[in-house]
Design an enzyme around this catalytic site. Structure first.
Site, PDB file in Angstrom:
ATOM      1  N   ASP A 198      61.918  -4.644   1.195  1.00  0.00           N
ATOM      2  CA  ASP A 198      62.189  -4.224   2.718  1.00  0.00           C
ATOM      3  C   ASP A 198      63.058  -2.784   2.428  1.00  0.00           C
ATOM      4  O   ASP A 198      62.904  -1.977   1.371  1.00  0.00           O
ATOM      5  CB  ASP A 198      62.824  -5.300   3.277  1.00  0.00           C
ATOM      6  CG  ASP A 198      62.760  -4.857   4.867  1.00  0.00           C
ATOM      7  OD1 ASP A 198      62.997  -3.756   5.261  1.00  0.00           O
ATOM      8  OD2 ASP A 198      62.504  -6.054   5.417  1.00  0.00           O
TER       9      ASP A 198
ATOM     10  N   HIS B  81      61.017  -0.013   2.568  1.00  0.00           N
ATOM     11  CA  HIS B  81      60.394   0.557   3.707  1.00  0.00           C
ATOM     12  C   HIS B  81      61.454   1.848   4.371  1.00  0.00           C
ATOM     13  O   HIS B  81      60.998   2.517   4.967  1.00  0.00           O
ATOM     14  CB  HIS B  81      61.088  -0.647   5.008  1.00  0.00           C
ATOM     15  CG  HIS B  81      60.142  -1.747   4.925  1.00  0.00           C
ATOM     16  ND1 HIS B  81      60.035  -2.855   5.884  1.00  0.00           N
ATOM     17  CD2 HIS B  81      58.929  -2.192   3.806  1.00  0.00           C
ATOM     18  CE1 HIS B  81      59.228  -3.698   5.403  1.00  0.00           C
ATOM     19  NE2 HIS B  81      58.438  -3.392   4.385  1.00  0.00           N
TER      20      HIS B  81
END
Length: 461
Positions: free
Chosen positions: A285, A319
């Site tokens: 993430d 991300h």
């Protein structure tokens, strides 16, 4: 904004000089003096020269014998003596949750591996924690401290959460390598969001068995003088390093390689005076995601994150490299990012802001300079005000006074991805003297005051 081969965009920096607001280009050195001041005052806490080895309290380095109680006794003895170092010597140790006390430096020596149990019952009783920006009682984080002063996790050893698709990660719900059926967090997460919206007292927000809300790896909650250095973190259930409502936080030389769902690298939340330096983030993430509470919990406390310096870090998969949001309802200001490197076909964005009309939050005074990027899969800059709940809410997020200077990107799908809605504020956002090569897609700019100033953008051949 169209992009073309060798396009050079020129403009004028229209900054502001009021206190607390980004200064003009002629005063661009001033914020970096503020960054230097933050670095100078964020120092590691000092600990007495006393060592308490966990093997002296019964820990066995065979990777099978439960060392939880031995580690607890060593920490208690260290705290009772007035503080010092709790040593994890070389070898493999199996443990449950570790709760630190004031004055304790948990030192994981090079060659030492702490492997954390995957049995959820080992992380009982419930503790006060913050889960995705919402306060509740849940499973203990793997390493936890609440209300302590002078706490540390140091050394060159390995912290292995042992999370995988057959245990903690499966609780996220269906996804890559995760089963379509089976118990997951969805119902409990929705219930917690509803409790926050309804103002249910935190003491009544009880989760744990049967709810499937994964614990964070390292969480220091309402602590002062926090130091995390050198350790290598692997396979976290979810967020890796998560200081909450802390002041004077130093994260240095840490290597996080953890690719599970919501495996953010470092998430300072409602923290003040934070330095993150010389770290490696290779995550499932966001690499670094700055937060300040979700929805009513963020507004209830109203404590922003601020005075945060990120420097000399390496970001690989993730991300976003440096991110503010999405749990940002308390706001964020004064963030400085410099001399970092980013490079991965699985790194989606360089700088990312995310919120919506339910979370709101004001993000201001964000400075980035001298960042070198190899590949980034999507945008150099993303501002996403339609994240998750979108525009259906009364709170208008704001991003203002942002400067990205001397950012060089070898390959990016696009420069800008700006998604917003009427009433939200995007103001004084500038990319200055940046160079972006290998662009393959047009920018998406729904609105806002975003400009490229003396930048070069080259479309891929």
């Amino acid at each position: 904004m169209g992009l073309g081969m060798g396009l050079v965009l020129a403009g004028v920096w229209m900054g502001c000089q009021q206190p607390g607001v980004m200064p003009s280009g002629t005063e661009s050195a001033r914020p970096w003096r503020e960054a230097a001041a933050i670095v100078s005052r964020v120092q590691p806490p000092r600990f007495p020269n006393r060592t308490f080895s966990i093997t002296d309290y019964g820990a066995v380095a065979d990777g099978r014998t439960d060392a939880t109680e031995a580690i607890r006794r060593a920490i208690e003895a260290c705290a009772a003596a007035g503080g010092g170092r709790v040593l994890v010597p070389p070898g493999e140790y199996l443990t449950g949750p570790i709760h630190l006390r004031s004055g304790v430096n948990l030192h994981v020596a090079e060659g030492a591996v702490l492997r954390f149990k995957t049995d959820p019952d080992a992380y009982l009783p419930l503790v006060l924690t913050r889960w995705e920006g919402m306060d509740c009682y849940n499973y203990s984080p793997l390493i936890y401290a609440h209300g302590q002063v002078n706490v540390a996790v140091t050394g060159r050893g390995v912290l292995d959460g042992q999370a995988g698709d057959d245990n903690w990660w499966a609780w996220k719900g269906p996804g890559r390598n995760r089963p379509a059926q089976g118990p997951n967090q969805v119902a409990a997460r929705n219930r917690l969001v509803a409790q926050v919206a309804a103002g249910v007292p935190v003491e009544q927000r009880r989760y744990g068995p049967g709810c499937y809300l994964r614990p964070n790896f390292i969480q220091f909650y309402r602590c002062r003088n926090v130091w995390i250095e050198g350790v290598r973190i692997r396979r976290s259930p979810m967020w890796n390093i998560h200081p909450v409502l802390c002041t004077n936080v130093l994260v240095r030389g840490v290597e996080v390689i953890s690719h599970g769902p919501n495996n953010d690298g470092c998430n300072p939340e409602s923290c003040w005076d934070v330095v993150i330096e010389d770290c490696v983030f290779d995550t499932g993430d966001d690499c670094i995601a700055i937060k300040s509470g979700r929805n009513e919990d963020g507004r209830r406390l109203g404590i922003p994150s601020g005075n945060i310096v990120v420097r000399r870090c390496l970001m690989r998969d993730g991300h976003g490299g440096v991110v503010m949001g999405s749990e940002i309802s308390g706001g964020c200001r004064n963030v400085f990012v410099e001399d970092c490197r980013m490079d991965s076909p699985k790194l989606d964005r360089v700088l990312r802001f995310k919120s919506n009309a339910v979370r709101g939050g004001v993000i201001e005074n964000v400075w980035m300079r001298n960042v070198r990027v190899g590949r980034v899969a999507d945008a150099v800059l993303q501002i996403d005000f339609l994240y998750e709940e979108g525009a259906k809410g009364p709170y208008r997020p704001a991003v203002r006074h942002v400067r990205m200077e001397n950012v060089e990107v070898e390959q990016a799908a696009r420069v800008l991805d700006i998604r917003t809605f009427e009433g939200a504020e995007i103001r004084d956002v500038r990319l200055v003297r940046c160079r972006v090569r290998g662009v393959t897609r047009p920018d998406r700019v729904d609105g806002g005051d975003v400009q490229l100033v003396d930048c070069e953008v080259e479309r891929a051949r």
